[in-house]
Design a protein around this motif. Sequence first.
Motif, short mmCIF file in Angstrom:
data_model
loop_
_atom_site.label_atom_id
_atom_site.label_comp_id
_atom_site.label_asym_id
_atom_site.label_seq_id
_atom_site.Cartn_x
_atom_site.Cartn_y
_atom_site.Cartn_z
N ALA A 42 -29.11 10.28 -6.15
CA ALA A 42 -30.47 10.76 -5.88
C ALA A 42 -30.97 10.15 -4.57
O ALA A 42 -31.64 10.81 -3.78
CB ALA A 42 -31.41 10.40 -7.03
N GLU A 43 -30.60 8.89 -4.31
CA GLU A 43 -31.04 8.20 -3.11
C GLU A 43 -30.42 8.83 -1.85
O GLU A 43 -31.10 8.97 -0.83
CB GLU A 43 -30.71 6.71 -3.21
N VAL A 44 -29.16 9.24 -1.93
CA VAL A 44 -28.52 9.92 -0.79
C VAL A 44 -29.32 11.18 -0.46
O VAL A 44 -29.63 11.47 0.71
CB VAL A 44 -27.06 10.33 -1.12
N ASN A 45 -29.65 11.93 -1.49
CA ASN A 45 -30.38 13.18 -1.33
C ASN A 45 -31.79 12.93 -0.80
O ASN A 45 -32.24 13.58 0.14
CB ASN A 45 -30.43 13.87 -2.69
N ASP A 46 -32.45 11.95 -1.39
CA ASP A 46 -33.81 11.59 -0.98
C ASP A 46 -33.89 11.27 0.50
O ASP A 46 -34.80 11.73 1.19
CB ASP A 46 -34.23 10.32 -1.73
N SER A 47 -32.96 10.46 0.97
CA SER A 47 -33.08 10.01 2.35
C SER A 47 -32.80 11.19 3.28
O SER A 47 -33.47 11.34 4.31
CB SER A 47 -32.19 8.80 2.63
N ALA A 48 -31.88 12.07 2.92
CA ALA A 48 -31.64 13.26 3.75
C ALA A 48 -32.88 14.16 3.77
O ALA A 48 -33.28 14.67 4.82
CB ALA A 48 -30.43 14.03 3.21
N MET A 49 -33.50 14.33 2.60
CA MET A 49 -34.65 15.24 2.53
C MET A 49 -35.88 14.67 3.22
O MET A 49 -36.67 15.40 3.80
CB MET A 49 -34.97 15.60 1.08
N ARG A 50 -36.04 13.33 3.19
CA ARG A 50 -37.17 12.71 3.90
C ARG A 50 -37.07 12.99 5.40
O ARG A 50 -38.05 13.28 6.07
CB ARG A 50 -37.19 11.19 3.67
N GLN A 51 -35.84 12.91 5.88
CA GLN A 51 -35.60 13.15 7.30
C GLN A 51 -35.91 14.62 7.65
O GLN A 51 -36.60 14.91 8.63
CB GLN A 51 -34.13 12.82 7.57
N TRP A 52 -35.43 15.53 6.83
CA TRP A 52 -35.68 16.96 7.09
C TRP A 52 -37.18 17.28 7.03
O TRP A 52 -37.71 18.03 7.84
CB TRP A 52 -34.92 17.83 6.08
N ARG A 53 -37.85 16.69 6.00
CA ARG A 53 -39.28 16.94 5.81
C ARG A 53 -40.08 16.50 7.04
O ARG A 53 -40.94 17.22 7.52
CB ARG A 53 -39.73 16.18 4.57
N GLU A 54 -39.75 15.31 7.55
CA GLU A 54 -40.45 14.79 8.75
C GLU A 54 -40.26 15.72 9.93
O GLU A 54 -41.18 15.95 10.71
CB GLU A 54 -39.83 13.44 9.17
N ARG A 55 -39.05 16.22 10.08
CA ARG A 55 -38.78 17.06 11.23
C ARG A 55 -39.51 18.39 11.10
O ARG A 55 -40.10 18.88 12.06
CB ARG A 55 -37.27 17.27 11.38
N ILE A 56 -39.48 19.00 9.94
CA ILE A 56 -40.18 20.28 9.74
C ILE A 56 -41.67 20.10 10.02
O ILE A 56 -42.28 20.89 10.74
CB ILE A 56 -39.96 20.80 8.30
N ARG A 57 -42.25 19.03 9.47
CA ARG A 57 -43.68 18.77 9.72
C ARG A 57 -43.95 18.60 11.20
O ARG A 57 -44.93 19.13 11.74
CB ARG A 57 -44.13 17.50 9.00
N GLY A 58 -43.09 17.82 11.87
CA GLY A 58 -43.27 17.54 13.29
C GLY A 58 -43.23 18.82 14.12
O GLY A 58 -44.07 19.04 15.00
N TRP A 59 -42.25 19.69 13.82
CA TRP A 59 -42.13 20.92 14.61
C TRP A 59 -43.31 21.85 14.37
O TRP A 59 -43.82 22.48 15.30
CB TRP A 59 -40.81 21.64 14.26
N LEU A 60 -43.73 21.94 13.12
CA LEU A 60 -44.86 22.83 12.80
C LEU A 60 -46.14 22.31 13.44
O LEU A 60 -46.93 23.07 14.01
CB LEU A 60 -44.99 22.96 11.28
N GLN A 61 -46.31 20.98 13.38
CA GLN A 61 -47.49 20.36 13.99
C GLN A 61 -47.51 20.60 15.50
O GLN A 61 -48.55 20.90 16.08
CB GLN A 61 -47.43 18.85 13.71
N GLU A 62 -46.34 20.47 16.11
CA GLU A 62 -46.24 20.69 17.55
C GLU A 62 -46.58 22.15 17.89
O GLU A 62 -47.30 22.41 18.86
CB GLU A 62 -44.80 20.34 18.00
N ALA A 63 -46.10 23.09 17.10
CA ALA A 63 -46.42 24.51 17.33
C ALA A 63 -47.93 24.74 17.20
O ALA A 63 -48.53 25.47 17.99
CB ALA A 63 -45.65 25.40 16.35
#
Lengths: 196, 196
Positions: free
Chosen positions: B120-141
């Motif tokens: 679960a921790e492997v998955n969590d850390s991957a998803m935290r990274q993806w979530r941050e990036r999606i938020r960042g790109w949307l915020q930038e747009a």
Amino acid sequence: MPKIVDHERRRAEIAETTWRIIARRGLDGATLREVAADAGYANGAIKPYFPSKASLMEATFRHVFGRTNARIAEATAGLDGFAALRAFSLEVLPLDADRLDEARVVVAFWQQALHHPAQAEVNDSAMRQWRERIRGWLQEARRRGLAADRPPLEPAAETVLTYLLGAQIAAVLHPDFNSPEQLISQLDAQLELLRG
Amino acid sequence: MPKIVDHERRRAEIAETTWRIIARRGLDGATLREVAADAGYANGAIKPYFPSKASLMEATFRHVFGRTNARIAEATAGLDGFAALRAFSLEVLPLDADRLDEARVVVAFWQQALHHPAQAEVNDSAMRQWRERIRGWLQEARRRGLAADRPPLEPAAETVLTYLLGAQIAAVLHPDFNSPEQLISQLDAQLELLRG
């Protein structure tokens, strides 16, 4: 024919026990022996009802879909358009402990369905029904001028269904970002976007 | 230190073999014996690299995330806003045979992660990274005025991530409605809605 009634009731009881075991311990924990013990049956007493683990799994997944669909039928009765789509989605989203358990079973089921055509078929037929309804509600909302006409109906409706599938995973594996309140805001964000 | 290099290369080879076996035959098919046979190792030769099936699974899932993340890094280099979000999503969506295999492994992984905290921790850390990036790109747009300011950023971004998780299931279990072309129209439908 009391015997047939009894047989069906027993099958339902066993499926009810099985999904709770899968939710708690995963598929590997749901051996026929464990299910018998939890259901209060003698070891070997499951076989007359479910000759194989595959048949038990199939019945269990049908049972879980049946639970969800019964809630959906009640929640959407008399509704159409966005109201129906929102009520439907609120029953599919894992918003309480019981539905989080359903989500855990659904995740196990997907894994099975990938390698067992009979179980893939159970899932397919449930999803075809959901897909038709989502499309119908969205189309109705557009027909009444309550939703923007873009993007095209098919991909717009499919993203709602796919989001609801993803939410089963998100809620059980990433609860910090997918609490009941957060899931409801996500749903409302999508409906707001579809309204245009 | 050639021995360490060799050890790491072997571990990567074994993980590479394992994910292909899981994709074809499911988790149950990926026994240490099967993996050894497919990788051309003697039976028992996996143990020095992976003392348990759990450690092998964890390495395999890290390997699959690593493949996806390497593609993402390449595809999004120099991009921001919607262009980055679209390029990222196109790497996560299962749009070809290899990525459909990755999706099959991810589904198996979710089922494991539900009952194994380390995974679960492997998955969590991957998803935290993806979530941050999606938020960042949307915020930038949004910052650049290329996207509507509604709905709130957090649920809007989370629905994109959750859709991408759901697409792993949809593409492997419902390919008739989720061909590569259909997945791309779904993604573009969402981006169109987010643009407002």
